[in-house]
Structures are given as structure tokens and as C-alpha cells.
Design a protein around this motif. Structure first.
Motif, PDB file in Angstrom:
ATOM      1  N   UNK A  15      -4.120   4.321 -11.433  1.00  0.00           N
ATOM      2  CA  UNK A  15      -2.844   4.247 -10.739  1.00  0.00           C
ATOM      3  C   UNK A  15      -1.690   4.575 -11.679  1.00  0.00           C
ATOM      4  N   UNK A  16      -0.711   5.270 -11.131  1.00  0.00           N
ATOM      5  CA  UNK A  16       0.460   5.626 -11.914  1.00  0.00           C
ATOM      6  C   UNK A  16       0.339   6.948 -12.618  1.00  0.00           C
ATOM      7  N   UNK A  17      -0.904   7.454 -12.762  1.00  0.00           N
ATOM      8  CA  UNK A  17      -1.059   8.707 -13.486  1.00  0.00           C
ATOM      9  C   UNK A  17      -0.564   9.895 -12.669  1.00  0.00           C
ATOM     10  N   UNK A  18      -0.512   9.750 -11.346  1.00  0.00           N
ATOM     11  CA  UNK A  18      -0.012  10.835 -10.508  1.00  0.00           C
ATOM     12  C   UNK A  18       1.417  11.195 -10.886  1.00  0.00           C
ATOM     13  N   UNK A  19       2.223  10.162 -11.159  1.00  0.00           N
ATOM     14  CA  UNK A  19       3.604  10.422 -11.558  1.00  0.00           C
ATOM     15  C   UNK A  19       3.663  11.111 -12.911  1.00  0.00           C
ATOM     16  N   UNK A  20       2.747  10.743 -13.802  1.00  0.00           N
ATOM     17  CA  UNK A  20       2.711  11.403 -15.107  1.00  0.00           C
ATOM     18  C   UNK A  20       2.336  12.877 -14.957  1.00  0.00           C
ATOM     19  N   UNK A  21       1.364  13.153 -14.075  1.00  0.00           N
ATOM     20  CA  UNK A  21       0.975  14.540 -13.821  1.00  0.00           C
ATOM     21  C   UNK A  21       2.131  15.299 -13.173  1.00  0.00           C
ATOM     22  N   UNK A  22       2.840  14.628 -12.245  1.00  0.00           N
ATOM     23  CA  UNK A  22       3.978  15.274 -11.577  1.00  0.00           C
ATOM     24  C   UNK A  22       5.082  15.612 -12.576  1.00  0.00           C
ATOM     25  N   UNK A  23       5.332  14.693 -13.504  1.00  0.00           N
ATOM     26  CA  UNK A  23       6.349  14.969 -14.527  1.00  0.00           C
ATOM     27  C   UNK A  23       5.912  16.130 -15.420  1.00  0.00           C
ATOM     28  N   UNK A  24       4.636  16.136 -15.784  1.00  0.00           N
ATOM     29  CA  UNK A  24       4.122  17.245 -16.588  1.00  0.00           C
ATOM     30  C   UNK A  24       4.208  18.567 -15.843  1.00  0.00           C
ATOM     31  N   UNK A  25       3.933  18.517 -14.539  1.00  0.00           N
ATOM     32  CA  UNK A  25       4.027  19.726 -13.717  1.00  0.00           C
ATOM     33  C   UNK A  25       5.451  20.252 -13.671  1.00  0.00           C
ATOM     34  N   UNK A  26       6.420  19.368 -13.429  1.00  0.00           N
ATOM     35  CA  UNK A  26       7.820  19.788 -13.362  1.00  0.00           C
ATOM     36  C   UNK A  26       8.316  20.293 -14.717  1.00  0.00           C
ATOM     37  N   UNK A  27       7.799  19.690 -15.792  1.00  0.00           N
ATOM     38  CA  UNK A  27       8.202  20.153 -17.126  1.00  0.00           C
ATOM     39  C   UNK A  27       7.653  21.549 -17.412  1.00  0.00           C
ATOM     40  N   UNK A  28       6.397  21.769 -17.038  1.00  0.00           N
ATOM     41  CA  UNK A  28       5.750  23.044 -17.337  1.00  0.00           C
ATOM     42  C   UNK A  28       6.215  24.150 -16.403  1.00  0.00           C
ATOM     43  N   UNK A  29       6.395  23.827 -15.131  1.00  0.00           N
ATOM     44  CA  UNK A  29       6.716  24.843 -14.129  1.00  0.00           C
ATOM     45  C   UNK A  29       8.148  24.715 -13.622  1.00  0.00           C
ATOM     46  N   UNK A  30       9.035  24.154 -14.452  1.00  0.00           N
ATOM     47  CA  UNK A  30      10.400  23.884 -13.979  1.00  0.00           C
ATOM     48  C   UNK A  30      11.094  25.150 -13.479  1.00  0.00           C
ATOM     49  N   UNK A  31      10.999  26.229 -14.223  1.00  0.00           N
ATOM     50  CA  UNK A  31      11.698  27.453 -13.846  1.00  0.00           C
ATOM     51  C   UNK A  31      11.150  28.012 -12.538  1.00  0.00           C
ATOM     52  N   UNK A  32       9.833  27.972 -12.360  1.00  0.00           N
ATOM     53  CA  UNK A  32       9.240  28.489 -11.134  1.00  0.00           C
ATOM     54  C   UNK A  32       9.607  27.614  -9.932  1.00  0.00           C
TER      55      UNK A  32
END
Length: 275
Positions: free
Chosen positions: A115-132
Motif C-alpha cells: 500500500x502507498x507504492x502506487x503514489x510513489x509510482x505515480x510521482x515517478x511517472x510524472x517526474x519521468x514523463x512530465x513533458x509528455x
């Protein structure tokens, strides 16, 4: 307006689910879910790109007068494509999620993440794909209203040309799939890389000078005088659209340097880059 948008909201997620389920359930394939999700997302992006560039070609070649001529596909496809950008934000997150799981960041037993790791993955996703992600949000919240309301039926030729920027997308998607499956050193990857570089340069970077040249020819102005003849907000919009294309093109050039550099040759400027 609602009919094309509803159609797009059905077609793109539906094609993704159809492709994903087919890759997972066909006896000859039986792909893992992560592989099926990633390839299906790339497939949908490629299909959308082919549809957009085809529509753009039809519109741009049909408009003899670059300001006043209209074509029904310009507004219809713009509305049809809006749900794609919304869907693709979620599809990219699913790809990021499955890559995160494959790399061993899930639960200790290889099962679901704690639990809670989904938010960590979401933050990583937004950091990596922010421009897209920002690009997709701007396309929906800014470019779509402007193309429907602000243009008032003018400039379908220019909109058609902008749709043709998607010509490079299938090559980008295929390149990502080949990298995902460790096929960087195959002939297919090198040929695709060259086509991606050429199509991105012509259809995304050089597109903007071409649009200025086309307007200059229509208005009887030399190319360098066109920016001065256009309203400031038009030049600003073009600059904002061009900026991410130049950034992505620089990344493609760096990848091409690594791809075509002979093995064992140390990197040198301008090809040198950090992995």
C-alpha cells in the motif's frame, strides 16, 4: 461535436483492450500482461498517428487558399483525437507501472506492490514523463479550444500540416519496442532509427519554418519578414509548440549518435551523453 469525441473515446481505449487481450489470450502468443500492455499502448499510438497524418495530408492538400479554404476533416478529426490524449496519459502510466514491477520494485514475493507504492509510482511517472503529460494536457485544454473557437473556420491548411507532425510517431513507437526487447543492435533498429530521425526533423522541426514560408508566399512576404507581420501571440504559440520538439529532437540525435557509433569507439562531443 459530441459524436466524434464519443467515437474517439470508444475507439482508442477499445483498440488498446482488444490488442492487449489478443496478445494475452491467443494460444500462439500468451504474452505476459506487462508486455501486452506496453506493445498495445505503442500500437494505439501508431494507429492514431497514421490516422492523424492521413487526415492532415487530406486537409492540407485540399486547401488551395491557405487561410479561407475549409475541410470537414479538420474539425472532425480534432474532436475525434481529444479522447486519445486523455487515454494516452493513463496508458503511459500503465506502461510505467508495469516497467516498475518488472524491475523488481513490487512486493517482496513478486506480487502486488505494498500500500502507498502506487503514489510513489505515480510521482515517478510524472517526474519521468512530465513533458509528455504536459504536452497532452495542453493539447486538450488549450489547443483544442483554440482550434475550435478561436480559428473560426480559418487556417485549415495550417491545422492539416500540424496533424502531419504525427508521421514520426510510428517510428518512435517501434524504436521503443525494439529497445524494450533488447534489439538495439539489429538492422531493423538502425533503419527505424534513421527513419525516425529524418521524419522527426522534417515533420516536427522543419514544419514550423515551412508554415512561416507558406504564409509568406501567400502574403507576398520574404520568410524573415513573416514573424514581424504576424501578431505576437501567433509567434509565441509557434515558439511554445516548437520548443518541446527541439528538446525531443536533441534526444533523438543523441540516441542516433550512440546507435551509429562503431562499437568500442569512445563517445565524443556532440554525441557524448550520460545514460
Amino acid at each position: 461535436m459530441l459524436t466524434p469525441m464519443v467515437a474517439g473515446g470508444v475507439v482508442f481505449p477499445g483498440l488498446f483492450l482488444l490488442s492487449k487481450n489478443t496478445l494475452q489470450r491467443l494460444p500462439q502468443l500468451r504474452w505476459e500482461e506487462a508486455d501486452a500492455v506496453i506493445v498495445s499502448a505503442r500500437l494505439v499510438s501508431s494507429v492514431q498517428a497514421i490516422m492523424a497524418s492521413t487526415a492532415g495530408y487530406i486537409v492540407s492538400t485540399s486547401c488551395k487558399h491557405i487561410i479561407d479554404d475549409q475541410h470537414w476533416l479538420s474539425s472532425a478529426y480534432t474532436q475525434f483525437a481529444v479522447p486519445y490524449f486523455i487515454y494516452d496519459i493513463y496508458a503511459m502510466f500503465l506502461c510505467h507501472w508495469h516497467k516498475h514491477q518488472v524491475k523488481g520494485h513490487g512486493g517482496d514475493d513478486g506480487g502486488p506492490s505494498p500500500p502507498g507504492s502506487t503514489w510513489a509510482v505515480a510521482r515517478g511517472y510524472l517526474h519521468k514523463e512530465f513533458l509528455m503529460v504536459l504536452h497532452h494536457v495542453v493539447m486538450v485544454l488549450v489547443c483544442f479550444p483554440l482550434s475550435v473557437v478561436w480559428r473560426q473556420g480559418k487556417g485549415d491548411f495550417f491545422l492539416g500540416c500540424l496533424l502531419m507532425a504525427e508521421v514520426s510517431t510510428p517510428f518512435v513507437c517501434l524504436g521503443k519496442i525494439l529497445i524494450q526487447y533488447k534489439q538495439q543492435h539489429t538492422l531493423l533498429h538502425k533503419v527505424n532509427g534513421a527513419l525516425m530521425l529524418l521524419s522527426f526533423l522534417c515533420c516536427r522541426v522543419l514544419l514550423f519554418p515551412y508554415l512561416y514560408w507558406a504564409y509568406g508566399r501567400h502574403a507576398g512576404l520574404p520568410l524573415l519578414a513573416v514573424p514581424l507581420a504576424l501578431p505576437a501571440h501567433v509567434n509565441l504559440g509557434a515558439a511554445l509548440l516548437l520548443a518541446p520538439q527541439l528538446y525531443w529532437f536533441s534526444l533523438i540525435c543523441r540516441g542516433a549518435c550512440r546507435l551509429f557509433r562503431p562499437r568500442g569507439t569512445p563517445p565524443s562531443s556532440p554525441c557524448q551523453t550520460q545514460d
